[in-house]
Design a protein around this motif. Sequence first.
Motif, mmCIF file in Angstrom:
data_model
loop_
_atom_site.group_PDB
_atom_site.id
_atom_site.type_symbol
_atom_site.label_atom_id
_atom_site.label_comp_id
_atom_site.label_asym_id
_atom_site.label_seq_id
_atom_site.Cartn_x
_atom_site.Cartn_y
_atom_site.Cartn_z
ATOM 1 N N MET A 129 0.916 -1.240 0.003
ATOM 2 C CA MET A 129 0.207 0.049 0.080
ATOM 3 C C MET A 129 0.937 1.049 -0.026
ATOM 4 O O MET A 129 1.710 1.495 0.753
ATOM 5 C CB MET A 129 -0.808 -0.044 1.279
ATOM 6 N N SER A 130 0.659 2.159 -0.931
ATOM 7 C CA SER A 130 1.463 3.330 -1.004
ATOM 8 C C SER A 130 0.996 4.423 -0.309
ATOM 9 O O SER A 130 -0.399 4.409 0.007
ATOM 10 C CB SER A 130 1.943 3.664 -2.298
ATOM 11 N N LEU A 131 1.582 5.251 0.066
ATOM 12 C CA LEU A 131 1.177 6.431 1.006
ATOM 13 C C LEU A 131 0.611 7.211 0.040
ATOM 14 O O LEU A 131 0.963 7.522 -1.173
ATOM 15 C CB LEU A 131 2.491 7.238 1.717
ATOM 16 N N PRO A 132 -0.389 8.197 0.622
ATOM 17 C CA PRO A 132 -1.123 9.176 -0.333
ATOM 18 C C PRO A 132 -0.198 10.443 -0.509
ATOM 19 O O PRO A 132 1.020 10.477 0.144
ATOM 20 C CB PRO A 132 -2.012 9.926 0.676
ATOM 21 N N VAL A 133 -0.384 10.893 -1.786
ATOM 22 C CA VAL A 133 0.527 12.085 -2.364
ATOM 23 C C VAL A 133 0.100 12.971 -1.124
ATOM 24 O O VAL A 133 -1.169 13.467 -0.854
ATOM 25 C CB VAL A 133 0.117 12.335 -3.535
ATOM 26 N N LYS A 134 1.218 13.849 -0.967
ATOM 27 C CA LYS A 134 0.996 14.971 -0.090
ATOM 28 C C LYS A 134 0.985 16.262 -0.895
ATOM 29 O O LYS A 134 1.612 16.422 -1.808
ATOM 30 C CB LYS A 134 2.206 15.285 1.057
ATOM 31 N N GLU A 135 0.174 17.363 -0.513
ATOM 32 C CA GLU A 135 0.106 18.600 -1.279
ATOM 33 C C GLU A 135 1.354 19.256 -0.982
ATOM 34 O O GLU A 135 2.369 19.065 -0.147
ATOM 35 C CB GLU A 135 -1.090 19.398 -0.530
ATOM 36 N N ILE A 136 1.783 20.107 -2.183
ATOM 37 C CA ILE A 136 2.841 20.812 -2.263
ATOM 38 C C ILE A 136 2.169 22.161 -2.495
ATOM 39 O O ILE A 136 1.517 22.304 -3.593
ATOM 40 C CB ILE A 136 3.974 20.486 -3.281
ATOM 41 N N VAL A 137 2.579 23.303 -2.175
ATOM 42 C CA VAL A 137 2.219 24.524 -2.159
ATOM 43 C C VAL A 137 3.655 25.547 -2.267
ATOM 44 O O VAL A 137 4.296 25.620 -1.266
ATOM 45 C CB VAL A 137 1.426 25.061 -1.371
ATOM 46 N N LEU A 138 3.639 26.146 -3.579
ATOM 47 C CA LEU A 138 4.964 26.849 -3.878
ATOM 48 C C LEU A 138 4.685 28.043 -4.332
ATOM 49 O O LEU A 138 3.831 28.227 -5.444
ATOM 50 C CB LEU A 138 5.945 26.105 -4.580
ATOM 51 N N GLY A 139 5.270 29.298 -3.739
ATOM 52 C CA GLY A 139 4.957 30.462 -4.314
ATOM 53 C C GLY A 139 6.126 30.800 -5.515
ATOM 54 O O GLY A 139 6.773 29.818 -5.812
#
Length: 154
Positions: free
Chosen positions: A1-11
């Motif tokens: 089972m793979s971990l969920p993709v985490k959000e990335i927020v870049l300016g």
Amino acid sequence: MSLPVKEIVLGPGQGNRLTTGNSEITFKVVGADTHGHLGLFENLIQPGGTAPVLHIHRQMEEMFYVLEGEVEIQVGNQIIHGQPGSFVLVPRNTPHTFANRATQPAKLLIMFCPGAERERYFEGLAELLKDGQKPDKEALVELMRRFDQEPVEI
């Protein structure tokens, strides 16, 4: 089972940066962030900046989206003079390259699907080009082939 993709927020301007020749790459999302599904990089290309040799990818599609300036993109036998908003999808096994032949800097988004470890190619390229050196052709071709990039002989 793979971990969920985490959000990335870049300016604007954020992300890991790398210089390849006289171009600057900012990694927005790398394969490890998306379980290898895609990678998205921003490439600031100076006039006459570092341009890849004509090449193909056997295992991935590559996409270009011009943000600023003008980027000449060759895909197959077509030459596109990409202005801001221009988009090009390069299917697998299709010869392609790009360059900034204008007099102003250009900014290009580059996406790879799947993304795998595509950033490692650019890290290797930065090492080959450091201090303004011209890379050894054999070392460059070996680096390309390690990361699904095959030069096309003209």
